[in-house]
Design a protein around this motif. Structure first.
Motif, PDB file in Angstrom:
ATOM      1  N   UNK A  35       0.807  -1.129  -0.144  1.00  0.00           N
ATOM      2  CA  UNK A  35      -0.089   0.068  -0.078  1.00  0.00           C
ATOM      3  C   UNK A  35       0.941   1.240  -0.084  1.00  0.00           C
ATOM      4  N   UNK A  36       2.118   1.361   0.842  1.00  0.00           N
ATOM      5  CA  UNK A  36       2.789   2.541   0.909  1.00  0.00           C
ATOM      6  C   UNK A  36       3.517   2.605  -0.340  1.00  0.00           C
ATOM      7  N   UNK A  37       4.012   1.490  -1.080  1.00  0.00           N
ATOM      8  CA  UNK A  37       4.576   1.713  -2.358  1.00  0.00           C
ATOM      9  C   UNK A  37       3.547   2.172  -3.249  1.00  0.00           C
ATOM     10  N   UNK A  38       2.531   1.855  -3.410  1.00  0.00           N
ATOM     11  CA  UNK A  38       1.614   2.394  -4.473  1.00  0.00           C
ATOM     12  C   UNK A  38       1.244   3.757  -4.030  1.00  0.00           C
ATOM     13  N   UNK A  39       1.017   4.297  -2.716  1.00  0.00           N
ATOM     14  CA  UNK A  39       0.848   5.462  -2.546  1.00  0.00           C
ATOM     15  C   UNK A  39       2.040   6.518  -2.914  1.00  0.00           C
ATOM     16  N   UNK A  40       3.260   6.017  -2.792  1.00  0.00           N
ATOM     17  CA  UNK A  40       4.540   6.723  -3.003  1.00  0.00           C
ATOM     18  C   UNK A  40       4.853   6.721  -4.498  1.00  0.00           C
ATOM     19  N   UNK A  41       4.413   5.610  -5.312  1.00  0.00           N
ATOM     20  CA  UNK A  41       4.822   5.510  -6.662  1.00  0.00           C
ATOM     21  C   UNK A  41       6.091   4.663  -6.646  1.00  0.00           C
ATOM     22  N   UNK A  42       6.733   3.820  -5.760  1.00  0.00           N
ATOM     23  CA  UNK A  42       7.919   3.447  -5.843  1.00  0.00           C
ATOM     24  C   UNK A  42       7.405   1.743  -5.780  1.00  0.00           C
ATOM     25  N   UNK A  43       8.599   1.054  -6.045  1.00  0.00           N
ATOM     26  CA  UNK A  43       8.282  -0.554  -5.826  1.00  0.00           C
ATOM     27  C   UNK A  43       8.270  -0.986  -4.593  1.00  0.00           C
ATOM     28  N   UNK A  44       7.692  -2.282  -4.411  1.00  0.00           N
ATOM     29  CA  UNK A  44       7.593  -2.617  -2.964  1.00  0.00           C
ATOM     30  C   UNK A  44       8.919  -3.047  -2.503  1.00  0.00           C
ATOM     31  N   UNK A  45       9.916  -3.360  -3.004  1.00  0.00           N
ATOM     32  CA  UNK A  45      11.169  -3.521  -2.190  1.00  0.00           C
ATOM     33  C   UNK A  45      11.853  -2.210  -1.800  1.00  0.00           C
ATOM     34  N   UNK A  46      11.783  -1.126  -2.309  1.00  0.00           N
ATOM     35  CA  UNK A  46      12.038   0.132  -2.198  1.00  0.00           C
ATOM     36  C   UNK A  46      11.143   0.661  -0.962  1.00  0.00           C
ATOM     37  N   UNK A  47       9.703  -0.009  -0.873  1.00  0.00           N
ATOM     38  CA  UNK A  47       9.047   0.602   0.308  1.00  0.00           C
ATOM     39  C   UNK A  47       9.576  -0.274   1.668  1.00  0.00           C
ATOM     40  N   UNK A  48       9.932  -1.417   1.175  1.00  0.00           N
ATOM     41  CA  UNK A  48      10.356  -2.341   2.526  1.00  0.00           C
ATOM     42  C   UNK A  48      11.570  -1.862   2.850  1.00  0.00           C
ATOM     43  N   UNK A  49      12.508  -1.382   2.199  1.00  0.00           N
ATOM     44  CA  UNK A  49      13.677  -0.886   2.419  1.00  0.00           C
ATOM     45  C   UNK A  49      13.790   0.519   3.316  1.00  0.00           C
ATOM     46  N   UNK A  50      12.829   1.348   3.060  1.00  0.00           N
ATOM     47  CA  UNK A  50      12.128   2.550   3.624  1.00  0.00           C
ATOM     48  C   UNK A  50      11.688   2.198   5.016  1.00  0.00           C
ATOM     49  N   UNK A  81      -1.107  -5.615  16.246  1.00  0.00           N
ATOM     50  CA  UNK A  81      -2.257  -6.509  15.849  1.00  0.00           C
ATOM     51  C   UNK A  81      -1.897  -7.292  14.546  1.00  0.00           C
ATOM     52  N   UNK A  82      -1.042  -6.637  13.748  1.00  0.00           N
ATOM     53  CA  UNK A  82      -0.822  -7.172  12.420  1.00  0.00           C
ATOM     54  C   UNK A  82       0.860  -6.915  12.228  1.00  0.00           C
ATOM     55  N   UNK A  83       1.667  -7.866  12.315  1.00  0.00           N
ATOM     56  CA  UNK A  83       3.136  -7.611  11.908  1.00  0.00           C
ATOM     57  C   UNK A  83       3.331  -7.245  10.469  1.00  0.00           C
ATOM     58  N   UNK A  84       2.206  -7.427   9.645  1.00  0.00           N
ATOM     59  CA  UNK A  84       2.643  -7.158   8.127  1.00  0.00           C
ATOM     60  C   UNK A  84       2.338  -5.699   8.062  1.00  0.00           C
ATOM     61  N   UNK A  85       1.899  -4.983   8.805  1.00  0.00           N
ATOM     62  CA  UNK A  85       1.464  -3.566   8.750  1.00  0.00           C
ATOM     63  C   UNK A  85       2.379  -2.668   9.530  1.00  0.00           C
ATOM     64  N   UNK A  86       2.536  -1.448   9.184  1.00  0.00           N
ATOM     65  CA  UNK A  86       3.314  -0.530   9.859  1.00  0.00           C
ATOM     66  C   UNK A  86       2.627   0.727  10.240  1.00  0.00           C
ATOM     67  N   UNK A  87       3.064   1.482  11.196  1.00  0.00           N
ATOM     68  CA  UNK A  87       2.453   2.820  11.487  1.00  0.00           C
ATOM     69  C   UNK A  87       3.398   3.597  11.968  1.00  0.00           C
ATOM     70  N   UNK A  88       3.083   4.885  12.090  1.00  0.00           N
ATOM     71  CA  UNK A  88       4.111   5.717  12.693  1.00  0.00           C
ATOM     72  C   UNK A  88       4.551   5.589  14.065  1.00  0.00           C
ATOM     73  N   UNK A  89       5.828   5.586  14.527  1.00  0.00           N
ATOM     74  CA  UNK A  89       6.361   5.264  15.530  1.00  0.00           C
ATOM     75  C   UNK A  89       6.500   6.416  16.811  1.00  0.00           C
TER      76      UNK A  89
END
Length: 102
Positions: free
Chosen positions: A32-47, A62-70
């Motif tokens: 989802x983040x990759x799509x919003x930012x217009x980057x690849x999923x590997x780039x989003x994962x790195x970020x 509640x879901x380790x596959x999701x992230x939120x601001x820390x």
């Protein structure tokens, strides 16, 4: 600001913070983040990994596959607000002690 000082990596990180903002309750998947930012999923994962390392993002409990601001961003925001409030109080005290400050 001169373009020579801009870092595409840094800009991606800052844009990810902006994209994650407002999704603290539900979090966001890397795709989802990759799509919003217009980057690849590997780039989003790195970020995301870099933001987590710095404390600017975290996995949703509640879901380790999701992230939120820390918590680091909350700490920074609270520190900035405290500094602003302290300066405002000091200005008010100076006004009382010395009259109007222009």
């Amino acid at each position: 600001m001169s373009e020579q000082y801009l870092s595409s990596t840094m800009q991606r990180g800052l844009n990810a913070i902006k994209a994650l903002s407002g999704h603290e309750a539900d979090g966001m998947r890397p795709g989802e983040l990759a799509k919003r930012m217009g980057i690849s999923q590997p780039q989003a994962t790195s970020v995301i990994k870099n933001l987590i390392h710095a404390g600017f993002a975290e996995h949703c409990p509640w879901d380790q596959n999701k992230v939120r601001l820390g918590p680091a961003l909350i700490t920074i925001a609270n520190s900035a607000q405290l500094a602003i409030n302290q300066r405002a109080m000091q200005l008010e005290q100076d006004r009382k002690n010395y009259g109007a400050i222009v």
